[in-house]
Design a protein around this motif. Structure first.
Motif, PDB file in Angstrom:
ATOM      1  N   LEU A 134       0.741  -1.275   0.002  1.00  0.00           N
ATOM      2  CA  LEU A 134      -0.099   0.074  -0.139  1.00  0.00           C
ATOM      3  C   LEU A 134       0.981   1.203   0.097  1.00  0.00           C
ATOM      4  O   LEU A 134       0.553   2.207  -0.588  1.00  0.00           O
ATOM      5  N   ARG A 178      -8.836  -9.256  -5.641  1.00  0.00           N
ATOM      6  CA  ARG A 178      -9.484  -8.123  -6.183  1.00  0.00           C
ATOM      7  C   ARG A 178     -10.160  -7.258  -5.378  1.00  0.00           C
ATOM      8  O   ARG A 178     -10.034  -5.953  -5.262  1.00  0.00           O
ATOM      9  N   ASN A 179     -10.564  -7.670  -4.444  1.00  0.00           N
ATOM     10  CA  ASN A 179     -11.217  -6.584  -3.225  1.00  0.00           C
ATOM     11  C   ASN A 179     -10.106  -6.098  -2.450  1.00  0.00           C
ATOM     12  O   ASN A 179     -10.385  -4.973  -2.173  1.00  0.00           O
ATOM     13  N   SER A 180      -9.102  -6.493  -2.272  1.00  0.00           N
ATOM     14  CA  SER A 180      -7.764  -6.072  -1.629  1.00  0.00           C
ATOM     15  C   SER A 180      -7.250  -4.758  -2.449  1.00  0.00           C
ATOM     16  O   SER A 180      -7.209  -3.843  -1.911  1.00  0.00           O
ATOM     17  N   CYS A 181      -7.461  -5.046  -3.716  1.00  0.00           N
ATOM     18  CA  CYS A 181      -6.819  -3.771  -4.528  1.00  0.00           C
ATOM     19  C   CYS A 181      -7.814  -2.735  -4.706  1.00  0.00           C
ATOM     20  O   CYS A 181      -7.315  -1.857  -4.806  1.00  0.00           O
ATOM     21  N   ILE A 182      -8.883  -2.995  -4.613  1.00  0.00           N
ATOM     22  CA  ILE A 182     -10.168  -2.065  -4.638  1.00  0.00           C
ATOM     23  C   ILE A 182      -9.815  -1.293  -3.217  1.00  0.00           C
ATOM     24  O   ILE A 182     -10.210   0.178  -3.295  1.00  0.00           O
ATOM     25  N   LYS A 183      -9.886  -1.825  -2.162  1.00  0.00           N
ATOM     26  CA  LYS A 183      -9.727  -1.290  -1.045  1.00  0.00           C
ATOM     27  C   LYS A 183      -8.370  -0.680  -0.947  1.00  0.00           C
ATOM     28  O   LYS A 183      -8.627   0.770  -0.388  1.00  0.00           O
ATOM     29  N   ASP A 184      -7.375  -0.749  -1.333  1.00  0.00           N
ATOM     30  CA  ASP A 184      -6.063  -0.226  -1.217  1.00  0.00           C
ATOM     31  C   ASP A 184      -6.329   0.997  -2.145  1.00  0.00           C
ATOM     32  O   ASP A 184      -5.533   2.039  -1.964  1.00  0.00           O
ATOM     33  N   GLU A 186      -8.671   2.980  -2.703  1.00  0.00           N
ATOM     34  CA  GLU A 186      -9.601   3.780  -2.063  1.00  0.00           C
ATOM     35  C   GLU A 186      -8.574   4.543  -1.042  1.00  0.00           C
ATOM     36  O   GLU A 186      -8.743   5.821  -0.792  1.00  0.00           O
ATOM     37  N   SER A 187      -7.786   3.901  -0.450  1.00  0.00           N
ATOM     38  CA  SER A 187      -7.031   4.351   0.770  1.00  0.00           C
ATOM     39  C   SER A 187      -5.816   5.184   0.203  1.00  0.00           C
ATOM     40  O   SER A 187      -5.719   6.134   0.782  1.00  0.00           O
ATOM     41  N   LYS A 196      -7.770   4.313  -9.017  1.00  0.00           N
ATOM     42  CA  LYS A 196      -8.808   3.440  -9.174  1.00  0.00           C
ATOM     43  C   LYS A 196      -8.131   1.932  -9.847  1.00  0.00           C
ATOM     44  O   LYS A 196      -7.094   2.051 -10.500  1.00  0.00           O
ATOM     45  N   THR A 197      -8.623   0.678  -9.381  1.00  0.00           N
ATOM     46  CA  THR A 197      -8.078  -0.566  -9.633  1.00  0.00           C
ATOM     47  C   THR A 197      -8.746  -0.655 -11.276  1.00  0.00           C
ATOM     48  O   THR A 197      -9.859  -1.091 -11.459  1.00  0.00           O
TER      49      THR A 197
END
Length: 244
Positions: A134, A178-184, A186-187, A196-197
């Motif tokens: 991150l 995929r969900n981890s990438c989207i969350k990161d 956003e962070s 954006k992923t």
């Protein structure tokens, strides 16, 4: 061997052609990581054979096993450069590696790992590479969107592509990566720019042991400056279309 890939959803999603271009870029990175992985296995196998023939070694298992498992960044980027050269040329893009941005100030100038120039589109795509963390995503996004935000005579798109390897296999139903990438993403976004992923992929890799599993995970992020949307210098704004 299995490979799964997911693309950005919702507004601003890339066109079908653009998604193909983005996926091609990610596949080149996957191939580069896989190549570095095989080369490292060959080197380790030869070293192991040499140690066995020597009969003695002062290298302990603790030291040997503490070595870094992820492929070295320099080896991966070098492989990407070699694999990508033909692809970029076929798409009419000119690649500049380690493009520097002199400021006239003392010290080493900022640079971008690879910049793709496409005259037909009058567009430059800047891409930063690295091992996935991150912190790396945040620092590269800031460099592209803030530190290198000076207007250019052509459109500029900013991307960050990161990878990591894991000692497990790809599972089609597992959405954690995929969900981890989207969350990161956003962070890593701020009030100045949005991350954006665009593509998140996983692919099984070669392993020597019949019961072992290993995979490479690659994520391609776009970075858009919110205060410059509509000027051509926001960086990857609107429907993303990497100029491959």
């Amino acid at each position: 061997m299995m490979r799964i890939v997911s693309y950005r959803r919702g507004s601003g999603r890339a066109t079908k052609t653009a998604r193909g271009n983005l996926n091609e870029l990610v596949m080149l990175m996957e191939a580069a990581v896989a190549l570095a992985n095989v080369e490292r296995w060959v080197q380790e196998s030869i070293s192991e054979t040499a140690r066995n023939k020597a009969g003695t070694s002062i290298l302990t298992d603790a030291i040997k096993n503490a070595g870094k498992r992820d492929s070295y960044e320099v080896s991966v980027v070098d492989g990407f450069m070699r694999l990508g050269a033909v692809s970029f040329a076929a798409h009419g893009s000119e690649a500049v590696w380690e493009r520097s941005f002199p400021t006239g100030k003392k010290g080493r100038p900022l640079s971008v790992d690879v910049c793709l120039f496409n005259g037909k589109r009058n567009e430059e795509a800047r891409v930063e590479f690295g091992l996935y963390t991150l912190g790396k995503l945040k620092s590269d996004s800031r460099k592209l969107a803030v530190d290198l935000s000076a207007p250019q005579p052509h459109a500029v798109s900013n991307f960050v592509m990161l990878w990591r390897t894991r000692e497990s296999g790809v599972t089609a139903s597992d959405k954690a990566w995929r969900n981890s990438c989207i969350k990161d993403a956003e962070s890593a976004s701020t009030t100045t720019y949005e991350v954006k992923t665009e593509v998140a992929s996983e692919q099984d890799m070669f392993v020597a042991g019949s019961s072992d599993r290993r995979k490479v995970q690659v994520a391609l992020f776009s970075v858009v400056r919110l205060d410059a949307i509509g000027t051509g210098n926001a960086g990857a704004e609107g429907a993303i279309d990497l100029p491959l």
